[in-house]
Scaffold this active site. Structure first.
Site, mmCIF file in Angstrom:
data_model
loop_
_atom_site.group_PDB
_atom_site.id
_atom_site.type_symbol
_atom_site.label_atom_id
_atom_site.label_comp_id
_atom_site.label_asym_id
_atom_site.label_seq_id
_atom_site.Cartn_x
_atom_site.Cartn_y
_atom_site.Cartn_z
ATOM 1 N N LYS A 1 19.572 5.051 -9.755
ATOM 2 C CA LYS A 1 18.840 6.334 -9.807
ATOM 3 C C LYS A 1 19.528 7.421 -8.959
ATOM 4 C CE LYS A 1 14.441 5.830 -9.331
ATOM 5 N NZ LYS A 1 13.089 5.647 -8.744
ATOM 6 N N LYS B 1 14.857 -0.605 -1.240
ATOM 7 C CA LYS B 1 13.413 -0.543 -1.450
ATOM 8 C C LYS B 1 12.756 -1.511 -0.483
ATOM 9 C CE LYS B 1 10.505 1.395 -4.466
ATOM 10 N NZ LYS B 1 10.717 2.621 -5.246
ATOM 11 N N ASN C 1 -0.093 9.840 -6.402
ATOM 12 C CA ASN C 1 0.823 10.950 -6.124
ATOM 13 C C ASN C 1 1.533 11.420 -7.400
ATOM 14 O OD1 ASN C 1 3.900 11.594 -5.655
ATOM 15 N ND2 ASN C 1 2.827 12.404 -3.876
HETATM 16 N N1 LIG Z 1 5.855 8.453 -4.792
HETATM 17 C C1 LIG Z 1 7.072 8.723 -5.235
HETATM 18 O O1 LIG Z 1 7.735 9.669 -4.771
HETATM 19 C C2 LIG Z 1 7.678 7.909 -6.332
HETATM 20 C C3 LIG Z 1 6.963 6.947 -7.008
HETATM 21 N N2 LIG Z 1 7.538 6.313 -8.078
HETATM 22 C C4 LIG Z 1 6.801 5.306 -8.816
HETATM 23 O O2 LIG Z 1 5.644 5.885 -9.420
HETATM 24 C C5 LIG Z 1 4.604 4.920 -9.492
HETATM 25 C C6 LIG Z 1 3.364 5.468 -8.806
HETATM 26 O O3 LIG Z 1 3.669 5.753 -7.447
HETATM 27 P P1 LIG Z 1 2.728 6.697 -6.560
HETATM 28 O O4 LIG Z 1 2.068 7.686 -7.420
HETATM 29 O O5 LIG Z 1 3.545 7.114 -5.413
HETATM 30 O O6 LIG Z 1 1.656 5.636 -6.045
HETATM 31 P P2 LIG Z 1 0.168 5.934 -5.559
HETATM 32 O O7 LIG Z 1 -0.191 4.774 -4.718
HETATM 33 O O8 LIG Z 1 0.040 7.296 -5.003
HETATM 34 O O9 LIG Z 1 -0.661 5.904 -6.922
HETATM 35 C C7 LIG Z 1 -0.695 4.778 -7.747
HETATM 36 C C8 LIG Z 1 -1.757 5.017 -8.793
HETATM 37 O O10 LIG Z 1 -1.755 3.924 -9.716
HETATM 38 C C9 LIG Z 1 -3.086 3.502 -9.919
HETATM 39 N N3 LIG Z 1 -3.112 2.113 -10.364
HETATM 40 C C10 LIG Z 1 -2.823 0.994 -9.678
HETATM 41 N N4 LIG Z 1 -2.997 -0.080 -10.458
HETATM 42 C C11 LIG Z 1 -3.393 0.387 -11.667
HETATM 43 C C12 LIG Z 1 -3.741 -0.222 -12.882
HETATM 44 N N5 LIG Z 1 -3.703 -1.549 -13.024
HETATM 45 N N6 LIG Z 1 -4.109 0.564 -13.936
HETATM 46 C C13 LIG Z 1 -4.143 1.910 -13.810
HETATM 47 N N7 LIG Z 1 -3.830 2.544 -12.674
HETATM 48 C C14 LIG Z 1 -3.457 1.790 -11.613
HETATM 49 C C15 LIG Z 1 -3.762 3.718 -8.580
HETATM 50 O O11 LIG Z 1 -5.174 3.742 -8.692
HETATM 51 C C16 LIG Z 1 -3.184 5.077 -8.235
HETATM 52 O O12 LIG Z 1 -3.889 6.105 -8.895
HETATM 53 C C17 LIG Z 1 5.174 3.641 -8.879
HETATM 54 O O13 LIG Z 1 5.740 2.843 -9.896
HETATM 55 C C18 LIG Z 1 6.273 4.170 -7.974
HETATM 56 O O14 LIG Z 1 7.263 3.211 -7.704
HETATM 57 C C19 LIG Z 1 8.795 6.616 -8.508
HETATM 58 C C20 LIG Z 1 9.533 7.559 -7.876
HETATM 59 C C21 LIG Z 1 9.093 8.214 -6.679
HETATM 60 O O1 LIG Z 2 12.178 9.425 -2.034
HETATM 61 C C1 LIG Z 2 12.806 8.404 -1.889
HETATM 62 O O2 LIG Z 2 13.656 8.225 -1.048
HETATM 63 C C2 LIG Z 2 12.585 7.189 -2.776
HETATM 64 C C3 LIG Z 2 11.520 7.324 -3.802
HETATM 65 C C4 LIG Z 2 11.406 6.011 -4.517
HETATM 66 O O3 LIG Z 2 11.089 5.005 -3.921
HETATM 67 C C5 LIG Z 2 11.714 5.933 -5.920
HETATM 68 O O4 LIG Z 2 12.342 6.846 -6.468
HETATM 69 O O5 LIG Z 2 11.353 4.924 -6.549
#
Ligand SMILES: NC(=O)C1=CN([C@@H]2O[C@H](COP(=O)(O)OP(=O)(O)OC[C@H]3O[C@@H](n4cnc5c(N)ncnc54)[C@H](O)[C@@H]3O)[C@@H](O)[C@H]2O)C=CC1
Ligand SMILES: O=C(O)CCC(=O)C(=O)O
Length: 411
Positions: A90, A102, A216
């Protein structure tokens, strides 16, 4: 197939397309370092509880290793390994000077109080502080962690190494976080979606969207799609799912969730079965939660024409095959969700320079990076006659392989 086997398979396919030397292929596959630590903390009631924490540092040929830390009950070594490897490709796809890493702790953050989460984060940081660093490995938030988690890591790390704002990204603005980082992954997802749709002469405002996960990434993506006139017709999170064929009022849904902690009971929507979110009628499906959610059980029933992988590894290889036979266009995770790590890079640069950018500059640069990466990725698809996932993998793997070769192997 688990996440690591699936990621390795995609990598090997890219290596084959690129005609990579088998020794380089092997060296790129093996992680630089895998860390597993025991984290015992006293709970608020005085009883002791132990968790296992992981940090996998996959590759540093292009720069410091970079990637989030996840708190989730399903965190396991293979998954962290796969996610670390995905970070390597990525950061290369985004063309930012990083490698990949990670981390995660196998815990349910919802079962822990704020002070228990703080103790757990501090103990984890104590165990890994010598192995991370501003120029070696820079953590960030992921599922179940947030800016506050990063603030605790920064504070604990700084006790050993002196004040080090650049040790983590995604931290609070008051501690040197970047404007725009909180929204960055969702914002990048929308820029990526717009770039893809433009190829098909389509626009967000004319399409319907279903979003799995409203944390998020999902909430920001939903908000920005809604602002652009796109109709978000279904949304789910761990608490349930809601739908409205005329489009959900996303700002109102967000404030409902803020007040009640749930999506259901929202006046402007009907409740739906969460399992049906991924197969709901829509033009664009955006998984924003866990990995492996699209698989051989549900892929055939997906109605969306486009899938934007905002989550990491939401589509397993069986589903990839089924969906591509159905003509569904999948924008892969290592490009689609790269906006988060891209703005993390801007945050790290700002910390090192000691100079803060305004939000407009952050978003302008983010759009520039996402658009450029899309065109580079498309270029690989044309050169190698491959789909978008292999376009992204070949782009990332080729850049890392070149850096590895240039550095050489002399001891
Ligand atoms: N936060 C970031 O900057 C980044 C996050 N990601 C990916 O995006 C995805 C989400 O990450 P975030 O939004 O940061 O996490 P978060 O913890 O803020 O939100 C996760 C969301 O998924 C929901 N969830 C969990 N299990 C579920 C299920 N079985 N069915 C439906 N919804 C469910 C939760 O209720 C919550 O709304 C992950 O795969 C993460 O690795 C990728 C790149 C960057
Ligand atoms: O912001 C970062 O450094 C990493 C975010 C992340 O874990 C991802 O892109 O899956």
């Amino acid at each position: 197939m688990n996440a690591l086997a699936a990621t390795n398979r995609n990598f090997r396919q890219a290596a084959r397309i690129l005609g990579l030397d088998s020794k380089i292929e092997k060296s790129l596959l093996i992680p630089f370092r895998e860390i597993k630590v025991e984290c015992t903390i006293p709970k608020d009631d005085g009883t002791l509880v132990s968790y296992v924490g992981f940090r996998v540092q996959h590759d540093n040929a292009r720069g410091p290793m970079k990637g989030g830390i996840r708190y989730h009950p399903e965190v396991d070594p293979d998954e962290v390994n796969a996610l670390a490897q995905l970070m390597t490709w990525k950061t290369a796809v985004a063309d930012i000077p990083y490698g990949g890493a990670k981390g995660g702790i196998g815990c349910n953050p919802k079962d822990l109080s704020v002070s228990e989460l703080e103790r757990l984060t501090r103990v984890f940081t104590q165990k890994i502080h010598d192995l991370i660093g501003v120029n070696t490995d820079v953590p960030a938030p992921d599922m179940g962690t947030n800016a506050q988690t990063m603030a605790w890591i920064l504070d604990e790390y700084s006790k050993f190494h002196g004040h080090s704002p650049a040790i983590v990204t995604g931290k609070p603005i008051d501690l040197g976080g970047s404007l725009g980082r909180e929204a960055a992954t969702g914002c990048g997802v929308v820029y990526a979606t717009e770039a893809l749709l433009a190829e098909y002469g389509k626009h967000v405002k004319d399409l319907t969207f279903a979003i799995q996960g409203f944390g998020n990434v999902g909430a920001w993506a939903g908000k920005l799609i809604h602002e652009r006139g796109g109709k978000v017709v279904a949304v789910s999170d761990i608490t349930g799912a809601v739908k409205n064929p005329n489009g959900l009022d996303i700002p109102a849904l967000l404030s409902h969730k803020e007040k009640t902690g749930k999506l259901i009971d929202f006046a402007g929507a009907d409740v739906m079965n969460s399992d049906e979110l991924l197969t709901h009628e829509c033009d664009v499906l955006i998984p924003c939660a866990l990995g492996g959610v699209l698989n051989r059980e549900n892929a055939d029933n997906v109605k969306a024409k486009f899938i934007i992988e905002a989550a990491n590894h939401p589509t397993d290889p069986d589903a990839d095959e089924i969906l591509s036979k159905k003509g569904v266009v999948i924008l892969p995770d290592i490009y689609a969700n790269a906006g988060g790590v891209t703005v993390s890079y801007f945050e790290w640069v700002q910390n090192i320079q000691g100079f803060m950018w305004d939000e407009e500059k952050v978003n302008r640069e983010l759009k520039k990076y996402m658009t450029r990466a899309f065109h580079n990725l498309k270029g690989m698809c044309h050169s190698h006659n491959c789909n978008l996932r292999m376009g992204a993998f070949t782009l990332g793997v080729n850049r890392v392989a070149r850096a590895t070769q240039l550095r050489g192997w002399e001891a």
